[in-house]
Design an enzyme around this catalytic site. Structure first.
Site, PDB file in Angstrom:
ATOM      1  N   ALA A 139       0.838  -1.196   0.000  1.00  0.00           N
ATOM      2  CA  ALA A 139       0.000   0.000   0.000  1.00  0.00           C
ATOM      3  C   ALA A 139       0.870   1.242   0.000  1.00  0.00           C
ATOM      4  O   ALA A 139       2.002   1.233   0.497  1.00  0.00           O
ATOM      5  CB  ALA A 139      -0.930  -0.001   1.214  1.00  0.00           C
ATOM      6  N   ASP A 140       0.327   2.308  -0.574  1.00  0.00           N
ATOM      7  CA  ASP A 140       1.031   3.588  -0.559  1.00  0.00           C
ATOM      8  C   ASP A 140       0.010   4.706  -0.675  1.00  0.00           C
ATOM      9  O   ASP A 140      -1.133   4.482  -1.103  1.00  0.00           O
ATOM     10  CB  ASP A 140       2.036   3.688  -1.706  1.00  0.00           C
ATOM     11  CG  ASP A 140       2.994   4.847  -1.514  1.00  0.00           C
ATOM     12  OD1 ASP A 140       3.919   4.724  -0.680  1.00  0.00           O
ATOM     13  OD2 ASP A 140       2.813   5.882  -2.166  1.00  0.00           O
ATOM     14  N   GLN A 141       0.439   5.895  -0.280  1.00  0.00           N
ATOM     15  CA  GLN A 141      -0.440   7.056  -0.346  1.00  0.00           C
ATOM     16  C   GLN A 141       0.344   8.265  -0.830  1.00  0.00           C
ATOM     17  O   GLN A 141       1.469   8.499  -0.394  1.00  0.00           O
ATOM     18  CB  GLN A 141      -1.059   7.354   1.022  1.00  0.00           C
ATOM     19  CG  GLN A 141      -2.111   8.452   1.005  1.00  0.00           C
ATOM     20  CD  GLN A 141      -2.678   8.692   2.389  1.00  0.00           C
ATOM     21  OE1 GLN A 141      -1.964   9.058   3.305  1.00  0.00           O
ATOM     22  NE2 GLN A 141      -3.975   8.459   2.545  1.00  0.00           N
ATOM     23  N   ALA A 176      -3.368   3.797  -2.592  1.00  0.00           N
ATOM     24  CA  ALA A 176      -3.312   2.660  -3.512  1.00  0.00           C
ATOM     25  C   ALA A 176      -2.997   1.379  -2.747  1.00  0.00           C
ATOM     26  O   ALA A 176      -2.314   1.407  -1.709  1.00  0.00           O
ATOM     27  CB  ALA A 176      -2.237   2.893  -4.575  1.00  0.00           C
TER      28      ALA A 176
END
Length: 263
Positions: A139-141, A176
């Site tokens: 996950a990433d932001q 994401a």
């Protein structure tokens, strides 16, 4: 007789109120201290399941896999979101240099949501190689003000500059995720929340940064919406998990489809 000191686990809403009271120089009382529920959970799991170690499995009626979900992130917020949703988690942070991975994408003018998706996939892929056959979540932001992408501030001075740029404007949080098993992408998506900051006075910023301390460097926007960061905003469009960095509402159907979560 000396008064007994005790601790209470407070809800996020109560924590916001407590922190607001502290800014106003109010106190919960000399013999009572409140503990942030998220911090308490984080401290518990730090002792019983440190990063990189397989946790002891606690059966949950909704989770159908004999192994926990591998989380390719060291984010306490993501871990707590999953655990509170009944999903057992094994933390295995991705050994990648995020800034190096995203640099060519930024240079090529990639959209912020594309950068977030690429980083989530890179994390999942790197950790999946170390856990054959396991379901791995990356996950990433990315925070974007128009086409301008922000990274975590290095210090309080940088955090103040970030807040100055975001004040009285709307920005987007692109969260994401990428679910992988071995070298196969099982599911991936990007969810976006839009947040509008109110105008911020110098006096408020002084008080806010003093209250938050170095915690402002722990998030890309220099705020924690679950804390006194809520005071920064006039409008929020998006669900809480996405704002915290994990599109949980999109993930749950994918886990059901993968057969590891009861439908």
């Amino acid at each position: 007789m000396q008064a007994l000191r005790c601790s209470l686990i407070a809800s996020p809403e109560r924590i916001v109120q407590i922190r607001r009271n502290r800014l106003l120089c109010l106190d919960a009382g000399p013999h009572m201290r409140y503990v942030d529920r998220t911090v308490a959970i984080q401290d518990f799991h730090r002792h019983v399941s440190p990063a990189g170690h397989r946790p002891s499995m606690i059966a949950h009626p909704l989770w159908r896999s004999p192994a926990p979900l591998v989380l390719a992130s060291n984010s306490a917020a993501r871990r707590v979101l999953l655990q509170e949703a009944g999903i057992p988690v094994e933390v295995s942070p991705a050994p990648i240099d995020e800034r190096a991975v995203e640099a060519p994408l930024r240079a090529a003018g990639a959209a912020p949501e594309a950068v977030a998706a690429h980083l989530a996939a890179a994390k999942a892929r790197a950790v999946a190689l170390r856990h054959p056959g396991r379901l791995v979540l990356g996950a990433d932001q990315v925070l974007a003000l128009g086409d301008e992408m922000f990274t975590k501030p290095e210090d309080r001075a940088a955090a103040r500059r970030h807040l100055g740029r975001l004040a009285d404007r709307a920005h987007a949080l692109h969260a994401a995720l990428c679910l992988m098993r071995d070298d196969t992408v099982v599911f991936e998506t990007v969810s976006t929340a839009r947040l509008t900051m109110r105008p911020l006075s110098d006096a408020f910023l002084d008080a806010y940064l003093e209250a938050e301390g170095d915690a402002v460097c722990g998030s890309v926007g220099a705020y924690r919406l679950e804390g006194i960061g809520i005071h920064l905003f006039s409008r929020i469009e998006g669900d809480q998990p996405t704002i915290l960095g994990l599109p949980l509402l999109a993930l749950l159907p994918a886990l059901r489809q993968a057969g590891v979560l009861l439908g």
